[in-house]
Design a protein around this motif. Structure first.
Motif, PDB file in Angstrom:
ATOM      1  N   ASN A   1      82.481  77.355 119.649  1.00 14.98           N
ATOM      2  CA  ASN A   1      81.336  76.870 118.877  1.00 14.98           C
ATOM      3  C   ASN A   1      82.278  77.893 117.172  1.00 14.98           C
ATOM      4  O   ASN A   1      81.072  78.392 116.526  1.00 14.98           O
TER       5      ASN A   1
ATOM      6  N   ASN B   1      79.352  80.391 111.993  1.00 12.83           N
ATOM      7  CA  ASN B   1      78.311  80.800 113.078  1.00 12.83           C
ATOM      8  C   ASN B   1      79.833  83.021 112.810  1.00 12.83           C
ATOM      9  O   ASN B   1      79.210  83.628 113.902  1.00 12.83           O
TER      10      ASN B   1
ATOM     11  N   PHE C   1      70.798  74.421 118.653  1.00 13.65           N
ATOM     12  CA  PHE C   1      70.578  75.303 119.432  1.00 13.65           C
ATOM     13  C   PHE C   1      69.044  74.897 119.130  1.00 13.65           C
ATOM     14  O   PHE C   1      67.791  75.602 119.393  1.00 13.65           O
TER      15      PHE C   1
ATOM     16  N   LEU D   1      66.069  81.211 107.754  1.00 16.67           N
ATOM     17  CA  LEU D   1      67.173  81.438 107.778  1.00 16.67           C
ATOM     18  C   LEU D   1      68.829  80.028 107.750  1.00 16.67           C
ATOM     19  O   LEU D   1      69.176  80.100 106.748  1.00 16.67           O
TER      20      LEU D   1
ATOM     21  N   ASP E   1      76.191  83.797 118.154  1.00 19.48           N
ATOM     22  CA  ASP E   1      76.066  82.622 119.479  1.00 19.48           C
ATOM     23  C   ASP E   1      77.025  82.536 120.605  1.00 19.48           C
ATOM     24  O   ASP E   1      77.356  82.193 121.437  1.00 19.48           O
TER      25      ASP E   1
ATOM     26  N   HIS F   1      71.594  90.123 110.018  1.00 14.55           N
ATOM     27  CA  HIS F   1      72.671  90.146 109.007  1.00 14.55           C
ATOM     28  C   HIS F   1      72.264  89.437 107.312  1.00 14.55           C
ATOM     29  O   HIS F   1      72.306  89.250 107.263  1.00 14.55           O
TER      30      HIS F   1
HETATM   31  N1  LIG Z   1      71.981  86.858 113.267  1.00 13.28           N
HETATM   32  C1  LIG Z   1      71.551  86.472 111.833  1.00 13.28           C
HETATM   33  N2  LIG Z   1      70.916  86.823 110.604  1.00 13.28           N
HETATM   34  C2  LIG Z   1      71.381  86.757 109.243  1.00 13.28           C
HETATM   35  N3  LIG Z   1      71.256  85.565 109.671  1.00 13.28           N
HETATM   36  C3  LIG Z   1      71.749  84.690 110.573  1.00 13.28           C
HETATM   37  C4  LIG Z   1      71.223  85.010 111.415  1.00 13.28           C
HETATM   38  N4  LIG Z   1      71.883  84.318 112.907  1.00 13.28           N
HETATM   39  C5  LIG Z   1      71.888  82.945 112.158  1.00 13.28           C
HETATM   40  N5  LIG Z   1      71.341  83.548 111.126  1.00 13.28           N
HETATM   41  C6  LIG Z   1      71.576  82.384 109.430  1.00 13.28           C
HETATM   42  O1  LIG Z   1      71.025  80.866 110.223  1.00 13.28           O
HETATM   43  C7  LIG Z   1      71.842  79.713 109.952  1.00 13.28           C
HETATM   44  C8  LIG Z   1      71.575  79.029 111.401  1.00 13.28           C
HETATM   45  O2  LIG Z   1      72.475  79.625 112.401  1.00 13.28           O
HETATM   46  P1  LIG Z   1      72.633  78.625 113.568  1.00 13.28           P
HETATM   47  O3  LIG Z   1      73.572  79.426 114.575  1.00 13.28           O
HETATM   48  O4  LIG Z   1      71.536  78.726 114.391  1.00 13.28           O
HETATM   49  O5  LIG Z   1      73.077  77.405 113.201  1.00 13.28           O
HETATM   50  P2  LIG Z   1      74.737  77.189 112.630  1.00 13.28           P
HETATM   51  O6  LIG Z   1      75.501  78.228 112.913  1.00 13.28           O
HETATM   52  O7  LIG Z   1      74.595  76.658 111.536  1.00 13.28           O
HETATM   53  O8  LIG Z   1      75.338  75.685 113.652  1.00 13.28           O
HETATM   54  P3  LIG Z   1      75.186  76.264 114.796  1.00 13.28           P
HETATM   55  O9  LIG Z   1      74.145  75.938 115.375  1.00 13.28           O
HETATM   56  O10 LIG Z   1      75.984  74.630 115.168  1.00 13.28           O
HETATM   57  O11 LIG Z   1      76.130  77.061 115.233  1.00 13.28           O
HETATM   58  C9  LIG Z   1      73.369  80.799 110.277  1.00 13.28           C
HETATM   59  O12 LIG Z   1      74.539  79.788 109.114  1.00 13.28           O
HETATM   60  C10 LIG Z   1      73.324  82.014 109.157  1.00 13.28           C
HETATM   61  O13 LIG Z   1      72.568  81.297 107.797  1.00 13.28           O
END
Ligand SMILES: Nc1ncnc2c1ncn2[C@@H]1O[C@H](COP(=O)(O)OP(=O)(O)OP(=O)(O)O)[C@@H](O)[C@H]1O
Length: 392
Positions: A214, A219, A97, A92, A232, A164
């Motif tokens: 963050n 997020n 992290f 995704l 997060d 989501h």
């Molecule tokens: N629970 C979830 N349901 C659906 N998609 C998700 C979920 N969690 C993360 N994602 C997807 O994965 C991507 C990466 O998430 P992640 O939180 O690891 O990184 P980020 O938000 O891009 O950066 P950071 O780690 O700095 O917050 C998100 O942008 C989102 O599109």
């Protein structure tokens, strides 16, 4: 012999008492939010076996400070099956992290699995991981992405969250395609209010309060009804070296000036990040966009001088809205942004005030809709952007 038996009994009772008295975080309202660390105090690994305290309670010291895990424990095999061996097709996204995968289980359930990088949480820190899971699993709010499980096997640490379907606000705003229609004005207000409520919960309901550290549009995840869910939550404040992993955010456009200067995160640096997200919602622009002319690259720098000028505002608003927004609502939304992105952290409002301001904005919009019948009189472009949704 008998004395020995009594001693053993006392020790046994002590151990039982300690095990039966976990110290869960309580979530009462508090008066003075403090900078927090969700993790319990670190264990001093240099303590010798002769140390009095250590010899009295050798086994239960950590048990007394870690709340019980009330989420599902998955095996690596379960998660491998559900993610197609963590295949690229199920990836995704990747963040500070680690990588996040879509996981589909045999019963049809779909979840999101975050595989923590070993650089963020080395394999030997399994006890720390248990504490992280324990802390995050106690967060429950309709606008906070819920942790539903974890996996700690073979030195790997994975967090399993609810999934989501509509992905992140960032992708919805900036990568919209034929499947993602532009967000209406009402949806934008609903997303801002839900996210503000999530932050109010972390800052002012959780005790000790939690700094997210963050806040950004990637997020904020959207469900099928476009309700926002902050992801997060509690992660950066509980991972020991999270601040280093977040260093790359310095130029992202979300970092409060004082964080860029000192690296110190506070509740007020979260408020700043939230103000930037609101600006993104208003303008449809990215927090930092190096494809724009220099003077427009930083959204805050470009937008803030124009927030109190209604003509400038109407030029700044997302063209995707095609003029379909109530002018008063837009200008009140801009007023809240101006408060949140002030350079001096002490002048930024607490999140409860932001929530109240957004609730008032929604209530006024609903009232004027009831009295006028529709929004046409107040819409900038003469359209009726908001008639179909009730946000309160
Ligand atoms: N629970 C979830 N349901 C659906 N998609 C998700 C979920 N969690 C993360 N994602 C997807 O994965 C991507 C990466 O998430 P992640 O939180 O690891 O990184 P980020 O938000 O891009 O950066 P950071 O780690 O700095 O917050 C998100 O942008 C989102 O599109």
């Amino acid at each position: 012999m008998q004395i020995g038996y009594i001693n053993i009994s006392i020790m046994f009772v002590q151990i039982l008492e300690s095990v039966q008295t976990p110290a869960p975080l309580d979530f009462k309202t508090f008066d003075t939010p403090a900078t927090i660390n969700l993790r319990p105090p670190p264990v001093d690994r240099n303590k010798s076996f002769d140390d009095d305290e250590f010899t009295k309670k050798p086994i239960v010291v950590k048990k007394t400070i870690t709340a019980p895990l009330n989420v599902t424990s998955y095996s690596i095999a379960d998660l491998q099956m559900a993610t197609g061996s963590f295949s690229i097709d199920n990836l995704l996204g990747e963040g500070s992290f680690g990588r996040v995968y879509r996981a589909q289980f045999d019963d049809g359930k779909v979840l999101a699995v975050k595989k923590l990088d070993s650089s963020v949480l080395p394999s030997e820190l399994s006890e720390e991981f248990t504490e992280i899971v324990s802390s995050i699993s106690q967060l429950h709010h309709p606008n906070v992405t819920e942790l539903v499980g974890y996996c700690s096997e073979h030195g790997q640490h994975l967090l399993v969250y609810e999934f989501h379907k509509n992905g992140s606000l960032h992708d919805f705003l900036h990568l919209s395609d034929e499947y993602n229609k532009p967000l209406t004005w009402n949806s934008r207000v609903k997303i801002a209010l839900g996210t503000a409520r999530a932050l109010e919960y972390l800052h002012e309901v959780c005790s000790p309060s939690i700094i997210h550290k963050n806040i950004k549009s990637t997020n904020i995840l959207l469900d099928v009804e476009l309700n926002p869910h902050l992801s997060d939550a509690g992660l950066a404040s509980s991972i020991p070296n999270a601040d280093q992993a977040l260093d790359h955010n310095a130029g992202s456009g979300y970092s409060a000036p004082e964080v860029a200067m000192s690296g110190q995160y506070t509740l007020k640096s979260d408020v700043y990040g939230f103000g930037v997200v609101m600006l993104e919602l208003l303008s449809g622009r990215k927090a930092f966009d190096n494809s724009k002319p220099r003077s427009e690259q930083s959204l805050v720098r470009w937008a803030t001088p124009q927030l109190h000028d209604i003509d400038a505002l109407s030029k700044m608003v997302d063209p995707e809205l095609k003029g379909l927004y109530p002018v008063k609502s837009l200008s009140r939304f801009a007023d809240v942004i101006a408060l949140c992105v002030q350079p001096e952290p002490e002048f930024r409002p607490p999140m409860s005030e932001v929530v109240q301001a957004l609730v008032r904005l929604v209530q006024r919009a609903n009232m004027s809709r009831r009295t006028v019948g529709n929004d046409q009189g107040s819409s900038h472009g003469g359209g009726n952007a908001d008639a179909q949704e009730d946000l309160s």
